[in-house]
Design a protein around this motif. Structure first.
Motif, PDB file in Angstrom:
ATOM      1  N   CYS A  41       0.831  -1.208   0.000  1.00 38.07           N
ATOM      2  CA  CYS A  41       0.000   0.000   0.000  1.00 38.07           C
ATOM      3  C   CYS A  41       0.867   1.262   0.000  1.00 38.07           C
ATOM      4  CB  CYS A  41      -0.924   0.002   1.216  1.00 38.07           C
ATOM      5  SG  CYS A  41      -2.215  -1.261   1.160  1.00 38.07           S
ATOM      6  N   ALA A  42       1.964   1.235   0.737  1.00 37.55           N
ATOM      7  CA  ALA A  42       2.870   2.388   0.725  1.00 37.55           C
ATOM      8  C   ALA A  42       3.471   2.592  -0.661  1.00 37.55           C
ATOM      9  CB  ALA A  42       3.978   2.194   1.764  1.00 37.55           C
ATOM     10  N   ALA A  43       3.832   1.504  -1.328  1.00 32.23           N
ATOM     11  CA  ALA A  43       4.389   1.611  -2.675  1.00 32.23           C
ATOM     12  C   ALA A  43       3.358   2.150  -3.664  1.00 32.23           C
ATOM     13  CB  ALA A  43       4.910   0.249  -3.132  1.00 32.23           C
ATOM     14  N   VAL A  44       2.108   1.685  -3.560  1.00 30.11           N
ATOM     15  CA  VAL A  44       1.039   2.179  -4.432  1.00 30.11           C
ATOM     16  C   VAL A  44       0.814   3.669  -4.203  1.00 30.11           C
ATOM     17  CG1 VAL A  44      -1.435   2.052  -4.899  1.00 30.11           C
ATOM     18  CG2 VAL A  44      -0.097  -0.044  -4.681  1.00 30.11           C
ATOM     19  N   PHE A  45       0.844   4.094  -2.959  1.00 31.10           N
ATOM     20  CA  PHE A  45       0.659   5.517  -2.651  1.00 31.10           C
ATOM     21  C   PHE A  45       1.791   6.352  -3.245  1.00 31.10           C
ATOM     22  CE2 PHE A  45       1.462   9.223   0.023  1.00 31.10           C
ATOM     23  CZ  PHE A  45       0.226   9.844   0.006  1.00 31.10           C
ATOM     24  N   MET A  46       3.033   5.883  -3.112  1.00 28.43           N
ATOM     25  CA  MET A  46       4.178   6.666  -3.580  1.00 28.43           C
ATOM     26  C   MET A  46       4.291   6.702  -5.093  1.00 28.43           C
ATOM     27  SD  MET A  46       7.255   5.877  -0.875  1.00 28.43           S
ATOM     28  CE  MET A  46       7.152   4.089  -0.979  1.00 28.43           C
ATOM     29  N   ILE A  47       3.831   5.662  -5.774  1.00 24.44           N
ATOM     30  CA  ILE A  47       4.000   5.606  -7.229  1.00 24.44           C
ATOM     31  C   ILE A  47       2.725   5.985  -7.971  1.00 24.44           C
ATOM     32  CG2 ILE A  47       4.584   4.091  -9.164  1.00 24.44           C
ATOM     33  CD1 ILE A  47       6.921   4.743  -7.327  1.00 24.44           C
ATOM     34  N   GLU A  48       1.580   5.490  -7.520  1.00 23.19           N
ATOM     35  CA  GLU A  48       0.347   5.651  -8.277  1.00 23.19           C
ATOM     36  C   GLU A  48      -0.514   6.826  -7.799  1.00 23.19           C
ATOM     37  OE1 GLU A  48      -0.286   3.940 -10.902  1.00 23.19           O
ATOM     38  OE2 GLU A  48       1.353   2.506 -10.731  1.00 23.19           O
ATOM     39  N   LEU A  49      -0.622   7.023  -6.485  1.00 25.87           N
ATOM     40  CA  LEU A  49      -1.575   8.000  -5.963  1.00 25.87           C
ATOM     41  C   LEU A  49      -0.963   9.381  -5.766  1.00 25.87           C
ATOM     42  CD1 LEU A  49      -3.455   5.760  -3.360  1.00 25.87           C
ATOM     43  CD2 LEU A  49      -3.965   6.151  -5.775  1.00 25.87           C
TER      44      LEU A  49
END
Length: 300
Positions: free
Chosen positions: A101-109
């Motif tokens: 979830c942290a990776a999705v936030f940093m890259i996608e969101l």
């Protein structure tokens, strides 16, 4: 005259190339010798328990009692093996969703906020010494569990929670790199077909990066499996299989670090501890093979 100058220029380059090759070969040879020497040393000590002292392999791997000073002495390592696996896997179960979830936030969101603030903070966690994690777990996690759940607060749950924060940077970093390396055409094609952002993440991003995500999880488990000090401070170090996540337990690393300095070299107990170290080393090799297999499945 021109040919003579060419030879003078070529000769130093050939000499430098030869020196570089020899230096590289020496470094690689030294590395190989070091690795094989460590494996031979640990294996020779660990196998002495069975070949010299006559301890049964089955009794060591499946025995439930660890009493080196008993009559007769018992060397059952199953409680330690169970403690190592349970804390490591539970830590991965906690850290994997957080890391992804942290990776999705940093890259996608929110790439700007994530890369500027969140990623340095997560990477900072990797530089914190193990003793600090253990002290925080002993001062915060253990009293919290003592107040909420039955027991003294120490146990597998406390050890797993501390380990989860220790392996979180590893899982998050690998997940971030995997998401950042995705071809832009995959997401653009998904959006062009009418998919929403969350549908794209769930149906495209996650399945495509799954091998890389699993690699990060296995690396985290490997680190958690070999961690000693932080777990030792919060798990209770009781040589039995607990019936609850909030009961005291022990791990392979805890058993080795607590007892190795109090045994005589060459004694049965000392050799049994080396056998525990051999089990740790073999599990490390298994994790490495799993990682190599997962890396071979990457199709980005």
């Amino acid at each position: 005259m021109k040919k003579s100058n060419d030879r003078e220029v070529a000769t130093p380059h050939l000499a430098e190339e030869w020196v570089g090759k020899v230096y590289t070969f020496i470094c690689i040879l030294f590395l190989i010798i070091t690795i094989f020497s460590m494996v031979y040393f640990v294996a020779s000590k660990g196998l002495s328990t069975f070949l010299v002292n006559g301890v049964n392999v089955k009794d060591l791997l499946t025995g439930l009692k660890w009493k080196p000073d008993g009559e007769p002495p018992m060397f059952g390592a199953l409680p330690f093996i169970f403690g190592s696996f349970s804390t490591s896997i539970l830590a991965a179960i906690i850290a994997a969703p957080l890391g992804f979830c942290a990776a999705v936030f940093m890259i996608e969101l929110s790439p700007k906020i994530g890369r500027t603030f969140m990623q340095p903070v997560i990477e900072l966690l990797a530089g914190i010494p193990s003793v600090v994690y253990g002290f925080v777990g002993l001062s915060v996690v253990v009293p919290l569990f003592r107040d909420i759940f039955p027991g003294q607060g120490v146990g597998i749950a406390a050890g797993a929670l501390v380990l989860a924060f220790m392996i979180l940077p590893t899982i998050t970093t690998i997940a971030t790199d995997a998401l950042a390396s995705l071809p832009a055409g995959l997401k653009e094609g998904s959006y062009a077909l009418g998919a929403t952002r969350w549908q794209t993440i769930y149906r495209i991003v996650l399945p495509t990066t799954l091998p890389a995500q699993m690699t990060g999880i296995v690396l985290g488990i490997a680190r958690a499996f070999g961690e000693a000090l932080a777990v030792q401070m919060v798990i209770g170090n009781a040589p039995h299989i607990p019936h609850s996540l909030f009961q005291s337990a022990s791990t392979l690393t805890s058993a080795i670090t607590l007892s190795m300095g109090n045994t005589a070299m060459g004694s049965v107990q000392n050799n049994a501890l080396w056998s525990l170290a051999l089990i740790l080393m073999m599990m490390t090799f298994v994790f490495v093979f799993i990682i190599r297999w997962l890396e071979g499945r990457k199709k980005l």
